[in-house]
Design an enzyme around this catalytic site. Structure first.
Site, PDB file in Angstrom:
ATOM      1  N   ARG A 141       0.893  -1.167   0.026  1.00 39.26           N
ATOM      2  CA  ARG A 141       0.032  -0.177   0.006  1.00 39.26           C
ATOM      3  C   ARG A 141       0.953   1.163   0.066  1.00 39.26           C
ATOM      4  O   ARG A 141       2.117   1.190   0.064  1.00 39.26           O
ATOM      5  CB  ARG A 141      -1.017  -0.223   1.088  1.00 39.26           C
ATOM      6  CG  ARG A 141      -0.659  -0.705   2.530  1.00 39.26           C
ATOM      7  CD  ARG A 141      -0.102   0.356   3.215  1.00 39.26           C
ATOM      8  NE  ARG A 141      -0.111   1.520   3.422  1.00 39.26           N
ATOM      9  CZ  ARG A 141       0.993   2.288   3.448  1.00 39.26           C
ATOM     10  NH1 ARG A 141       1.890   1.895   3.553  1.00 39.26           N
ATOM     11  NH2 ARG A 141       0.751   3.659   3.641  1.00 39.26           N
ATOM     12  N   GLY A 142       0.294   2.214  -0.149  1.00 39.82           N
ATOM     13  CA  GLY A 142       0.901   3.557  -0.282  1.00 39.82           C
ATOM     14  C   GLY A 142       1.126   3.662  -1.640  1.00 39.82           C
ATOM     15  O   GLY A 142       1.584   3.096  -2.423  1.00 39.82           O
ATOM     16  N   ALA A 143       0.807   4.973  -2.199  1.00 37.65           N
ATOM     17  CA  ALA A 143       0.334   5.375  -3.642  1.00 37.65           C
ATOM     18  C   ALA A 143       1.801   5.080  -4.354  1.00 37.65           C
ATOM     19  O   ALA A 143       1.561   4.168  -5.372  1.00 37.65           O
ATOM     20  CB  ALA A 143       0.316   6.778  -3.806  1.00 37.65           C
TER      21      ALA A 143
ATOM     22  N   ASP B 113      -2.160  10.846  -2.567  1.00 39.41           N
ATOM     23  CA  ASP B 113      -2.436   9.788  -3.276  1.00 39.41           C
ATOM     24  C   ASP B 113      -2.671  10.108  -4.587  1.00 39.41           C
ATOM     25  O   ASP B 113      -2.597   9.529  -5.655  1.00 39.41           O
ATOM     26  CB  ASP B 113      -3.636   8.983  -2.649  1.00 39.41           C
ATOM     27  CG  ASP B 113      -3.064   8.246  -1.543  1.00 39.41           C
ATOM     28  OD1 ASP B 113      -3.135   8.647  -0.609  1.00 39.41           O
ATOM     29  OD2 ASP B 113      -2.751   6.856  -1.842  1.00 39.41           O
TER      30      ASP B 113
ATOM     31  N   ARG C 238      -7.391  -0.374  -6.929  1.00 35.35           N
ATOM     32  CA  ARG C 238      -7.790   0.683  -5.868  1.00 35.35           C
ATOM     33  C   ARG C 238      -7.898   2.191  -6.718  1.00 35.35           C
ATOM     34  O   ARG C 238      -7.095   2.252  -7.594  1.00 35.35           O
ATOM     35  CB  ARG C 238      -6.708   1.001  -4.846  1.00 35.35           C
ATOM     36  CG  ARG C 238      -6.662  -0.387  -3.830  1.00 35.35           C
ATOM     37  CD  ARG C 238      -5.813   0.012  -2.801  1.00 35.35           C
ATOM     38  NE  ARG C 238      -6.262   0.683  -1.764  1.00 35.35           N
ATOM     39  CZ  ARG C 238      -5.476   1.318  -0.732  1.00 35.35           C
ATOM     40  NH1 ARG C 238      -4.365   0.950  -0.637  1.00 35.35           N
ATOM     41  NH2 ARG C 238      -6.484   2.084   0.120  1.00 35.35           N
TER      42      ARG C 238
ATOM     43  N   GLN D 297      -1.936   2.736   9.800  1.00 34.60           N
ATOM     44  CA  GLN D 297      -0.645   2.827   9.244  1.00 34.60           C
ATOM     45  C   GLN D 297       0.316   3.784   9.852  1.00 34.60           C
ATOM     46  O   GLN D 297       1.404   3.443   9.877  1.00 34.60           O
ATOM     47  CB  GLN D 297      -0.932   3.564   7.646  1.00 34.60           C
ATOM     48  CG  GLN D 297      -1.539   2.394   6.881  1.00 34.60           C
ATOM     49  CD  GLN D 297      -3.149   2.606   6.761  1.00 34.60           C
ATOM     50  OE1 GLN D 297      -3.843   3.200   7.809  1.00 34.60           O
ATOM     51  NE2 GLN D 297      -3.816   2.467   5.394  1.00 34.60           N
TER      52      GLN D 297
ATOM     53  N   ASN E 199      -5.503  12.402   0.350  1.00 32.56           N
ATOM     54  CA  ASN E 199      -4.490  11.676   1.325  1.00 32.56           C
ATOM     55  C   ASN E 199      -5.279  11.057   2.148  1.00 32.56           C
ATOM     56  O   ASN E 199      -6.528  11.246   2.049  1.00 32.56           O
ATOM     57  CB  ASN E 199      -3.624  12.516   1.667  1.00 32.56           C
ATOM     58  CG  ASN E 199      -2.297  11.615   2.296  1.00 32.56           C
ATOM     59  OD1 ASN E 199      -1.843  10.724   1.536  1.00 32.56           O
ATOM     60  ND2 ASN E 199      -2.260  12.088   3.680  1.00 32.56           N
ATOM     61  N   LYS E 200      -4.845  10.108   2.990  1.00 34.05           N
ATOM     62  CA  LYS E 200      -5.408   9.349   3.799  1.00 34.05           C
ATOM     63  C   LYS E 200      -6.398  10.330   4.671  1.00 34.05           C
ATOM     64  O   LYS E 200      -6.321  11.344   5.221  1.00 34.05           O
ATOM     65  CB  LYS E 200      -4.566   8.696   4.950  1.00 34.05           C
ATOM     66  CG  LYS E 200      -4.999   7.884   6.125  1.00 34.05           C
ATOM     67  CD  LYS E 200      -5.784   6.692   5.605  1.00 34.05           C
ATOM     68  CE  LYS E 200      -4.998   5.801   4.512  1.00 34.05           C
ATOM     69  NZ  LYS E 200      -6.077   5.045   3.667  1.00 34.05           N
TER      70      LYS E 200
HETATM   71  O1  MRU Z   1      -4.679   3.362   2.116  1.00 37.34           O
HETATM   72  P1  MRU Z   1      -3.079   3.398   2.079  1.00 37.34           P
HETATM   73  O2  MRU Z   1      -2.522   2.980   3.179  1.00 37.34           O
HETATM   74  O3  MRU Z   1      -2.526   3.201   0.615  1.00 37.34           O
HETATM   75  O4  MRU Z   1      -2.995   5.204   2.145  1.00 37.34           O
HETATM   76  C1  MRU Z   1      -1.732   5.681   2.088  1.00 37.34           C
HETATM   77  C2  MRU Z   1      -1.898   7.132   2.142  1.00 37.34           C
HETATM   78  O5  MRU Z   1      -2.821   7.604   2.368  1.00 37.34           O
HETATM   79  C3  MRU Z   1      -0.269   7.815   2.100  1.00 37.34           C
HETATM   80  O6  MRU Z   1      -0.120   9.030   2.647  1.00 37.34           O
HETATM   81  C4  MRU Z   1      -0.159   8.201   0.437  1.00 37.34           C
HETATM   82  O7  MRU Z   1      -0.475   7.050  -0.417  1.00 37.34           O
HETATM   83  C5  MRU Z   1       1.089   8.763   0.065  1.00 37.34           C
HETATM   84  S1  MRU Z   1       2.624   7.455   0.336  1.00 37.34           S
HETATM   85  C6  MRU Z   1       3.992   8.179   0.008  1.00 37.34           C
END
Ligand code: MRU
Length: 341
Positions: free
Chosen positions: A55-57, A227, A89, A187, A237-238
């Site tokens: 996970r994470g963009a 994201d 996603r 996270q 973002n999250k």
């Molecule tokens: O749902 P996730 O864990 O994939 O969400 C991740 C985030 O929101 C991060 O802040 C975002 O992807 C930036 S990662 C460098």
């Protein structure tokens, strides 16, 4: 990435290619268990993106690039593979950028795994530059707040929001990081704290609801990832990022978004066009196998929120630190990279 539990720590990445297999850390199990899994089929990669093993963009993008490589090696129709991977996603733009990038490479006749590894290497190079530019904004003794995990796990290695923090720390600056836990999947508490702990960077986990309390007490800056960033600088973002940005604005705390050019989506004018992923209610109502909510109560679980550009002090990118009005520079870098200018 430095990993305390693992001997082969030097070469660990969130996702990589080794001996014909795509390997990744199972991020769902951290920090209790460090497990690396091997994948040989693009459908397995798609499932791992969907269930958040990876996970994470930017890491999602790199995983998808490797997924496309496995599909190409297996003789799978590329349009089919692209559509399955893109369907995993909806919010992280890096996923779409990576798949489209791989299609261009594969149609050009590049070796599939080499192309995917190059894509992943480029992510790391970009994060290193984000670290370099971002660290110049961090003062000696700074108290920094971050949200979710925008570290090495989220970006193949190094990180976006954690890159300036790492770079400043390695340059000898004394810093302290407030890590908001990031309900419901935690996270922040599980992944960001794990990364900071592994490198000895001083930090404390706080519950999401304590952000305002600590911001009033003395947070010097906020660093978050993204994201997807729209043409006008609105970004997703999250979930919980928007609240922090509004409060930071109210309290006069600089609020920076750290992201590589692969996260900028210039096909959409504003953040209202960003699709926000909704995830299962159970992520909210249950902890592990135990349901904590009353039996009949429903839950809503948007995974991201959208923050308007007016709350952003600057975007820390590989092209430098840009005000929202300056992100056209990123567009030019992107077009140059695609050979279009
Ligand atoms: O749902 P996730 O864990 O994939 O969400 C991740 C985030 O929101 C991060 O802040 C975002 O992807 C930036 S990662 C460098």
């Amino acid at each position: 990435m430095r990993v305390m539990m693992e001997d082969e720590s030097e070469n660990i990445r969130a996702v990589w290619h080794e001996n014909g297999k795509v390997r990744m850390i199972d991020q769902r199990l951290l920090p209790q268990e460090f497990r690396i899994i091997d994948l040989t089929d693009y459908l397995q990669v798609a499932e791992c993106i969907k269930n958040m093993t990876v996970r994470g963009a930017p890491s999602i993008g790199a995983a998808a690039a490797y997924g496309m490589a496995l599909a190409a090696e297996g003789g799978v129709d590329l349009d089919r593979a692209a559509s399955v991977l893109k369907g995993t996603r909806p919010t992280a733009y890096d996923l779409f950028y990576a798949v489209d990038n791989m299609i261009i490479s594969l149609e050009r006749g590049d070796d599939p795994m080499e192309a995917a590894s190059k894509y992943a290497d480029r992510v790391i190079e970009r994060c290193q530059l984000i670290g370099k530019y971002g660290a110049t904004l961090i003062q000696e003794g700074a108290h920094i707040m971050t949200h979710c995990n925008a570290g090495a796990l989220a970006t193949v290695d190094v990180g976006t929001a954690l890159a300036p923090i790492r770079t400043a720390w390695n340059a000898g600056k004394h810093i302290f990081v407030y890590v908001s836990e990031t309900r419901p999947r935690l996270q922040g508490m599980k992944l960001t704290a794990w990364e900071l702990y592994n490198e000895g960077i001083p930090h404390a986990i706080i519950v999401d609801g304590a952000s305002g309390h600590f911001m009033r007490k003395g947070v010097d800056m906020i660093l978050v990832g993204a994201d997807r960033i729209a043409s006008n600088g609105d970004f997703a973002n999250k979930i919980g990022t928007f609240d922090k940005a509004v409060l930071a604005n109210e309290l006069g705390i600089p609020f920076y978004v750290c992201a590589p050019i692969s996260t900028f989506d210039f096909s959409i004018p504003t953040g209202d066009h960003i699709v926000i992923e909704d995830r299962k209610e159970e992520e909210v109502t249950m902890i592990g196998n135990i349901r904590l909510a009353p039996g009949e109560s429903a839950a809503l679980n948007p995974s991201f929120d959208m923050t308007p550009a007016k709350y952003v002090t600057g975007f820390i990118t590989e092209a430098g630190v840009l005000r929202p009005s300056e992100i056209g520079r990123v567009r030019r870098v992107k077009l140059q990279e695609a050979g279009e200018i």
